[in-house]
Design a protein around this motif. Sequence first.
Motif, mmCIF file in Angstrom:
data_model
loop_
_atom_site.group_PDB
_atom_site.id
_atom_site.type_symbol
_atom_site.label_atom_id
_atom_site.label_comp_id
_atom_site.label_asym_id
_atom_site.label_seq_id
_atom_site.Cartn_x
_atom_site.Cartn_y
_atom_site.Cartn_z
ATOM 1 N N PHE A 345 0.823 -1.205 0.000
ATOM 2 C CA PHE A 345 0.000 0.000 0.000
ATOM 3 C C PHE A 345 0.860 1.260 0.000
ATOM 4 C CE2 PHE A 345 -3.739 -2.556 0.997
ATOM 5 C CZ PHE A 345 -4.735 -1.834 0.358
ATOM 6 N N ALA A 346 1.972 1.241 0.748
ATOM 7 C CA ALA A 346 2.867 2.397 0.769
ATOM 8 C C ALA A 346 3.493 2.623 -0.601
ATOM 9 C CB ALA A 346 3.952 2.194 1.827
ATOM 10 N N SER A 347 3.916 1.543 -1.245
ATOM 11 C CA SER A 347 4.478 1.658 -2.585
ATOM 12 C C SER A 347 3.448 2.193 -3.569
ATOM 13 C CB SER A 347 4.990 0.297 -3.050
ATOM 14 O OG SER A 347 5.545 0.377 -4.341
ATOM 15 N N SER A 348 2.214 1.721 -3.434
ATOM 16 C CA SER A 348 1.140 2.220 -4.300
ATOM 17 C C SER A 348 0.894 3.705 -4.076
ATOM 18 C CB SER A 348 -0.142 1.424 -4.038
ATOM 19 O OG SER A 348 -1.224 1.950 -4.769
ATOM 20 N N GLY A 349 0.931 4.134 -2.808
ATOM 21 C CA GLY A 349 0.723 5.550 -2.517
ATOM 22 C C GLY A 349 1.800 6.424 -3.125
ATOM 23 N N LEU A 350 3.066 6.018 -2.975
ATOM 24 C CA LEU A 350 4.171 6.788 -3.553
ATOM 25 C C LEU A 350 4.081 6.795 -5.074
ATOM 26 C CD1 LEU A 350 7.075 5.521 -1.278
ATOM 27 C CD2 LEU A 350 6.039 7.801 -1.252
ATOM 28 N N TYR A 351 3.709 5.661 -5.627
ATOM 29 C CA TYR A 351 3.586 5.555 -7.078
ATOM 30 C C TYR A 351 2.545 6.538 -7.616
ATOM 31 C CZ TYR A 351 2.100 3.365 -11.490
ATOM 32 O OH TYR A 351 1.736 3.125 -12.794
ATOM 33 N N HIS A 352 1.370 6.549 -7.014
ATOM 34 C CA HIS A 352 0.310 7.429 -7.502
ATOM 35 C C HIS A 352 0.598 8.894 -7.181
ATOM 36 C CE1 HIS A 352 -1.887 3.575 -7.712
ATOM 37 N NE2 HIS A 352 -2.559 4.170 -8.665
ATOM 38 N N LYS A 353 1.401 9.154 -6.155
ATOM 39 C CA LYS A 353 1.762 10.521 -5.814
ATOM 40 C C LYS A 353 2.703 11.113 -6.847
ATOM 41 C CE LYS A 353 2.981 14.289 -3.575
ATOM 42 N NZ LYS A 353 2.099 15.481 -3.565
ATOM 43 N N TYR A 354 3.759 10.367 -7.198
ATOM 44 C CA TYR A 354 4.816 10.941 -8.024
ATOM 45 C C TYR A 354 4.736 10.561 -9.501
ATOM 46 C CZ TYR A 354 7.124 12.368 -3.739
ATOM 47 O OH TYR A 354 7.413 12.962 -2.538
#
Length: 369
Positions: A345-354
């Motif tokens: 989930f953290a990786s997904s959040g960073l991915y969609h952020k940047y």
Amino acid sequence: MYDSLSNDMKQLTNVSLKPLLSSWTMDTQSISTALATLPQYVFPPQHARIPITPANVLPIALPPLTLYLFLCYLVRRPNTRPIRLALFPVVVPWLWWLTFHVAWFPERTMAWNVPFTTTGVLFVTRAAEYTLSSTPALKLSERTPGDGGPAHSYSRLSPTRPTYLKVYYALSDSNELVQAHRGVGWTFGTGQGLHLPPLQSRRPTAHRGAWLKSTAVYDVMLNYLVVDAINTWWRTVPAITDPRYTPQAYEHLSLPMRVLVPVSVMLVVRSYMSMWYSFAGVLDVLGGAEPSTWPVLFGEPWKATSLHALWSTEWHQLSRHLFLTTLGYPLRALFGTPGLTLGAFASSGLYHKYVTSHPIPHPSNNHPN
């Protein structure tokens, strides 16, 4: 005596500690400044990126992409790990630079920038995985790269084949791995629990002509019409497209619109991604690939009966392996299954952020498509 000793200690402190404390403060400020500006170097703003033109696109893009293709060739060959490890400090930063330091399209064309940036990030993570992997990349039916499984004793990649066949199979095999984003039929995808939606069972994968017709009509053209219709509707709602209303856009919408807008966003994401994915699939199948290697990207999210069914089956799994390899698996090694879940989930959040966040200019500055 004590007063004299106290004065001597104060003088010693002023002489020896003040420069040290001052230097430490300056170093701390320098580190803080460097950390604050780091995202600008890793994810530079659009105006600081190198614009792509017809004159510079090949000199900029061809070398790193050719090196990535060569890496895909190496990871399909045995005893190549030392070479792949040596390529890590070259190919991974180079692909990152190509993804985030080059402006492929103007800011307003977010619909073009997002697919290119997404593909670039997938290439970066795959390059890191291929360079560090201790074993070759294998398909589910293979014991060694290219052997086709137990039923095929003669490897496609065998060094005893004629030179022209070795070159042909090396290029086609490497290109197949380049396009295997989801890992369908590979140990790193299907072999690690990748699920396909029930919709896939209704696709005519056994008949090339029928598959091409169905995919071109329903997955390319129909999805294009859906995206175009919703985008046209969005342009009539200022609270959606005018940045002056964000981030309080929903405060200006009625209750029915607060329901329709998220649903329309979901439909656009599904249709837009499916359109480009299916278009690439049509081109690949026309070039000789099997239709079964291009299963549907999305299922039917509106039929999901739980959040688990939605995210694990009906929604696309294009970035699944990316989320697992970047933070999911490392955190699982430390904290078990909870670490895997939180890491993904953290990786997904960073991915969609940047990756999928691009500045959207005022609609008055947009040109009609």
